[in-house]
Scaffold this active site. Structure first.
Site, mmCIF file in Angstrom:
data_model
loop_
_atom_site.group_PDB
_atom_site.id
_atom_site.type_symbol
_atom_site.label_atom_id
_atom_site.label_comp_id
_atom_site.label_asym_id
_atom_site.label_seq_id
_atom_site.Cartn_x
_atom_site.Cartn_y
_atom_site.Cartn_z
ATOM 1 N N TRP A 167 0.841 -1.183 0.000
ATOM 2 C CA TRP A 167 0.000 0.000 0.000
ATOM 3 C C TRP A 167 0.890 1.253 0.000
ATOM 4 C CZ3 TRP A 167 -0.336 3.856 3.815
ATOM 5 C CH2 TRP A 167 -1.293 4.846 3.522
ATOM 6 N N ASP B 7 -15.762 12.208 -2.442
ATOM 7 C CA ASP B 7 -15.168 10.925 -2.038
ATOM 8 C C ASP B 7 -15.946 10.315 -0.879
ATOM 9 O OD1 ASP B 7 -12.839 9.005 -1.167
ATOM 10 O OD2 ASP B 7 -12.147 9.880 -3.059
ATOM 11 N N ASP B 8 -15.307 9.425 -0.177
ATOM 12 C CA ASP B 8 -15.922 8.627 0.890
ATOM 13 C C ASP B 8 -16.622 9.498 1.942
ATOM 14 O OD1 ASP B 8 -16.535 6.562 2.517
ATOM 15 O OD2 ASP B 8 -14.481 5.936 2.919
ATOM 16 N N ASP C 213 -14.089 2.058 -5.520
ATOM 17 C CA ASP C 213 -12.997 1.690 -4.613
ATOM 18 C C ASP C 213 -13.174 0.275 -4.076
ATOM 19 O OD1 ASP C 213 -10.720 2.062 -3.122
ATOM 20 O OD2 ASP C 213 -11.420 3.877 -2.121
ATOM 21 N N MET C 214 -12.115 -0.281 -3.531
ATOM 22 C CA MET C 214 -12.161 -1.610 -2.899
ATOM 23 C C MET C 214 -10.965 -1.658 -1.951
ATOM 24 S SD MET C 214 -11.134 -4.831 -2.474
ATOM 25 C CE MET C 214 -9.682 -4.874 -3.492
ATOM 26 N N ASN C 215 -11.280 -1.683 -0.645
ATOM 27 C CA ASN C 215 -10.221 -1.386 0.312
ATOM 28 C C ASN C 215 -9.816 -2.496 1.259
ATOM 29 O OD1 ASN C 215 -9.475 1.287 -0.383
ATOM 30 N ND2 ASN C 215 -11.426 2.018 0.399
ATOM 31 N N CYS D 12 -10.189 1.859 -8.261
ATOM 32 C CA CYS D 12 -9.324 2.229 -7.136
ATOM 33 C C CYS D 12 -9.380 1.067 -6.162
ATOM 34 C CB CYS D 12 -9.846 3.505 -6.488
ATOM 35 S SG CYS D 12 -8.975 3.948 -4.975
ATOM 36 N N ASP E 141 -2.348 5.586 -3.346
ATOM 37 C CA ASP E 141 -2.744 6.599 -2.359
ATOM 38 C C ASP E 141 -1.575 7.527 -2.058
ATOM 39 O OD1 ASP E 141 -5.327 5.868 -2.121
ATOM 40 O OD2 ASP E 141 -5.161 4.882 -0.181
HETATM 41 C C1 GLA Z 1 -9.073 4.520 -0.303
HETATM 42 C C2 GLA Z 1 -8.761 5.293 -1.568
HETATM 43 C C3 GLA Z 1 -8.642 6.760 -1.257
HETATM 44 C C4 GLA Z 1 -9.937 7.255 -0.622
HETATM 45 C C5 GLA Z 1 -10.274 6.408 0.588
HETATM 46 C C6 GLA Z 1 -11.639 6.735 1.112
HETATM 47 O O1 GLA Z 1 -8.004 4.555 0.573
HETATM 48 O O2 GLA Z 1 -7.595 4.808 -2.163
HETATM 49 O O3 GLA Z 1 -8.352 7.500 -2.411
HETATM 50 O O4 GLA Z 1 -10.960 7.184 -1.577
HETATM 51 O O5 GLA Z 1 -10.245 5.022 0.301
HETATM 52 O O6 GLA Z 1 -11.976 5.967 2.196
#
Ligand code: GLA
Length: 783
Positions: A192, A359-360, A471-473, A517, A539
């Site tokens: 990451w 964004d989030d 996104d996918m985290n 993302c 990121d």
């Molecule tokens: C991930 C994305 C970021 C942002 C956050 C939001 O980390 O890579 O760019 O969108 O999620 O929670």
């Protein structure tokens, strides 16, 4: 082009060729690389005697033939080819032995349609080589040459006609046996926030394996890798590039054996994989791409970049200009109010941005990362007039509206989880591990996929959303799905489930620009690019880290698919200060965005950002679609350099970036590439400036007046004024710029400051512009 000549199957592209000849029950790989005039007689491995411990594959066919001495398209499993083979399976009687024998080849007008898997677009003819075993297993190997980019696509279909179940344990997309062992392997590894770190080492005897087991293509090891001749550099030398159209766990291996071969293969990760085929069922591997260039890493880049643009990206977006965006994540994180959004948007519009991305944190209970994922209803406190209200507000400011989603995941603290706790992936009786406080939704289940498709389509229809950041985290762990009898299917079935959702949502909204993302580049691959024409690279937005990442990611992917944002200083990931203009210079070589609190910029900084956006828009096509060359891969001691050249070679931009500055260092000469030798180019440097603050006590040396370094006056002046950097303006021929090179002027070194001296601290940059002049080179003066 595909043809058969003197018993050789020839699969050719403009500059490369793959040549295969049947050898009784085997298909012998004769050559892959530069295009040649093939001859089976000359290329076949001569074998007349078996030595020592050689295992004779089939005495009746050839009493001297051991499989270890041949390059093979498919290895009959457990038949004495002790190098790792592409296939491993278990027959109904428990036997792992499967003698797949060559049964003929045929040219098909088009590759087979494989619903559910991404496939190279606009592919023409396809060669299929067929193999069958006595028990009734069949393998079909597909070869799809893509002339215009020197790529050959490979894919394998396995069909069970044995009358009983057959379990696949390894089903790679291809195997390639190169009869040489001088190759150097480059993989793109990382983690990451430091994706695409090159790992380069000579291939040694034995097996080198790499890949991902995390459920996604992953940032630990991208599916792209390269094998190069030891003397290959950016511009010359032989190099092979490999990739997969796949976004799930993948594996590749490179094995230098005892008989002079380097055997390469890649495909679905076999670790934990098992896929049972009932009688009559087939399994198709993801497509893999192979490419070759004799023009070093830039030749490889050219092939891969054309391939991605012409054969992977959704056609609607392949040549479409991408908007300059402003994203609120690093400006606000979760902590935003309607007022803050309005202020950011107003600034974004005033500075020339075209798209505002929320964004989030805009939905459900989501005030931090412990809750809300899984829900799609706008939070009334943050969006009092809903998404539509915000979109309208933005439209009035001249901005399109973009939105963040993370549909594949769920927080336990969410309405979705409360309604369907069993939709989250977990093994029976084991509490699942959390990552970023979230769990993975079980995309192996049809009802979960249907829910997501319905929610996303409704969301996209609810407001004029022009862009989605998908996104996918988190990585996948605790894998188990009640929808599957055989848990060895999980990783691949989940990926197929994701593709089904992506296909349904993107095809229902072809005009929405999707950006992939996954905590940055945790799922940066050809499979995702097939649905989403751009991906957030990392990121980490530090200019120097990005310079390295963009360089190495460009081996397999064009800069025109990389989301690249200018962020604040100190950088939020590295705490490094780099000049604002340098941050732009690096980001400009990808898809430009801003991810910083624009309302905190002072007047001088605003002026810089406005000029940056104006400049980018004026040269957008060059940066987003030009041919990319790496002139010097970034190293801390020497910095790095790239360039992009327009298709007609009349316009080019060069990035020059310093690494760690050495005082009074030699002045480098930068040899350019890709220009028209005969054209005369007007050479200039993009006007940029340095902040007064960065000079502190040195200010007296660079200004005609002697201000007090820490004085209020300097601080106030710095709010509205920055020191302009050098100007450059001369004309030179393409031949000069490429063969003699661009002489880079002196860099500031404490004393002796003139307009020609360049204040360039550690990790700072310049963009040089080259525009062809209308006039041709003048005739020589007579003596
Ligand atoms: C991930 C994305 C970021 C942002 C956050 C939001 O980390 O890579 O760019 O969108 O999620 O929670």
């Amino acid at each position: 082009m595909i043809f058969e000549k003197s018993g050789v199957f020839c699969i050719e592209t403009e500059g490369t060729g793959m040549y295969i000849a049947p050898r009784g029950p085997l298909a012998e790989q004769l050559h892959y690389g530069r295009k040649i005039e093939p001859s089976a007689e000359a290329l076949r491995q001569p074998l007349t005697v078996a030595y020592g411990t050689d295992v004779i594959y089939d005495k009746a066919f050839d009493p001297a033939l051991s499989l270890l001495h041949l390059g093979l398209e498919v290895s009959p499993t457990e038949k004495g080819d002790f190098r790792r083979g592409a296939l491993a399976l278990t027959l109904a009687n428990g036997s792992p032995v499967c003698d797949l024998r060559f049964a003929g080849g045929e040219v098909l007008p088009a590759p087979p349609e494989v619903p559910g898997l991404p496939a190279a677009r606009d592919a023409g003819q396809c060669l299929v080589l067929r193999f069958e075993s006595g028990e009734g297993m069949a393998a079909e190997l597909f070869y799809i040459p893509l002339d215009d980019c020197d790529v050959i696509v490979r894919q394998t279909r396995l069909t069970n006609r044995t009358g009983g179940p057959v379990t696949l344990r390894r089903a790679m997309s291809y195997q390639l046996d190169l009869p040489r062992q001088d190759l150097v392997l480059t993989t793109l590894t990382g983690a990451w926030a430091r994706e695409f770190e090159p790992c380069t080492a000579p291939v040694r005897r034995g097996l080198t394996q790499f890949g991902s087991v995390s459920g996604t293509s992953g940032h630990y090891c991208n599916p792209f890798f390269a094998l190069s001749a030891p003397d290959a550099n950016e511009h010359t030398g032989e190099i092979y590039g490999f990739n997969l159209l796949y976004s799930g766990s993948h594996a590749a291996s490179v094995e230098a054996d005892s008989y002079g071969f380097t055997r390469v293969m890649a495909g679905i990760q076999p670790e934990g994989f098992s896929w049972t085929l009932e009688d009559g069922e087939s399994f198709v591997t993801p497509q893999a791409t192979l490419t070759f260039s004799a023009e070093g890493r830039n030749g490889l880049r050219y092939n891969m970049h054309r391939f991605v643009r012409c054969h992977i990206l959704p056609p609607r977006w392949k040549d479409a200009p991408r908007p300059v965006l402003v994203n609120n994540w690093e400006a606000t994180y979760f902590d935003f109010t309607p007022r803050k959004l309005r202020a950011l948007a107003a600034k974004a519009a005033g500075l020339g941005a075209e798209l505002f991305v929320l964004d989030d944190g805009w939905f459900g209970r989501r005030t931090d990362d412990t809750k809300g994922l899984g829900d799609f209803d706008p939070n009334p406190k943050k969006l009092p007039h809903g998404l539509e209200g915000l979109a309208q507000d933005l439209a009035e400011k001249g901005l399109a509206f973009g939105l963040w989603v993370e549909p594949e995941m769920v927080n336990e603290n969410s309405a979705l989880y409360e309604a369907h706790p069993d939709w989250a992936v977990a093994a029976p009786g084991v509490a699942p591990s959390r990552s970023r406080n979230q769990l993975v939704l079980d995309l192996c289940r049809a009802e979960v996929r249907d829910y997501l498709i319905a929610q996303l389509n409704a969301l996209l229809d609810s407001a004029p959303i022009r862009y989605i950041k998908w996104d996918m985290n988190r990585h996948h762990t605790d894998r188990f799905s009640p929808a599957l009898g055989e848990q060895g299917r999980f990783a691949h079935a989940w990926t197929l489930g994701l593709y089904q959702v992506l296909e349904a949502v993107t095809s229902a909204h072809p005009d929405v620009l999707f950006e992939g993302c996954a905590s940055g580049g945790n799922r940066f691959d050809l499979g995702m690019l097939y649905y989403m024409p751009q991906i957030w690279l990392s990121d980490d937005t530090d200019a120097w880290e990005r310079c390295k990442m963009q360089t190495w990611a460009s081996l397999g992917y064009p800069p025109g698919v990389m989301g690249c944002h200018v962020s604040a200083a100190p950088n939020h990931q590295t705490l490094r200060f780099t000049p604002l203009d340098s941050r732009f210079d690096v980001a400009a070589f990808g898809l430009l965005g801003y991810e910083m609190d624009l309302t905190a910029l002072n007047a001088a900084q605003e002026k810089s950002v406005k000029a940056q956006i104006e400049f980018y828009k004026a040269h957008r096509d060059l940066f987003q679609r030009g041919r990319f060359y790496c002139l010097a891969a970034p190293e801390a001691e020497r910095g790095g350099a790239w360039m992009v050249v327009s298709e007609d070679r009349r316009e080019a931009a060069v990035l020059e970036m310093t690494g760690l500055v050495r005082p009074n260092a030699p002045m480098p000469v930068l040899r350019l590439a890709g220009l028209d030798e005969a054209l005369i180019y007007q050479v200039s440097v993009r006007p940029q400036s340095v902040e007064l603050d960065s000079f502190r006590t040195l200010l007296g040396h660079v200004l005609p007046v002697k201000p007090k370094a820490d004085g209020v006056l300097v601080h106030l002046a710095g709010q509205v004024y920055q020191l302009p950097c050098e100007t450059v303006d001369f004309a030179a021929a393409g031949s000069l710029l490429m063969h003699a090179g661009l002489r880079l002027p002196q860099r500031f070194c404490g004393t002796g400051y003139t307009e020609g001296v360049r204040p360039m601290p550690d990790f700072s940059a310049r963009i040089w512009m080259l525009e062809a002049r209308e006039v041709a080179a003048s005739a020589p003066d007579m003596i």
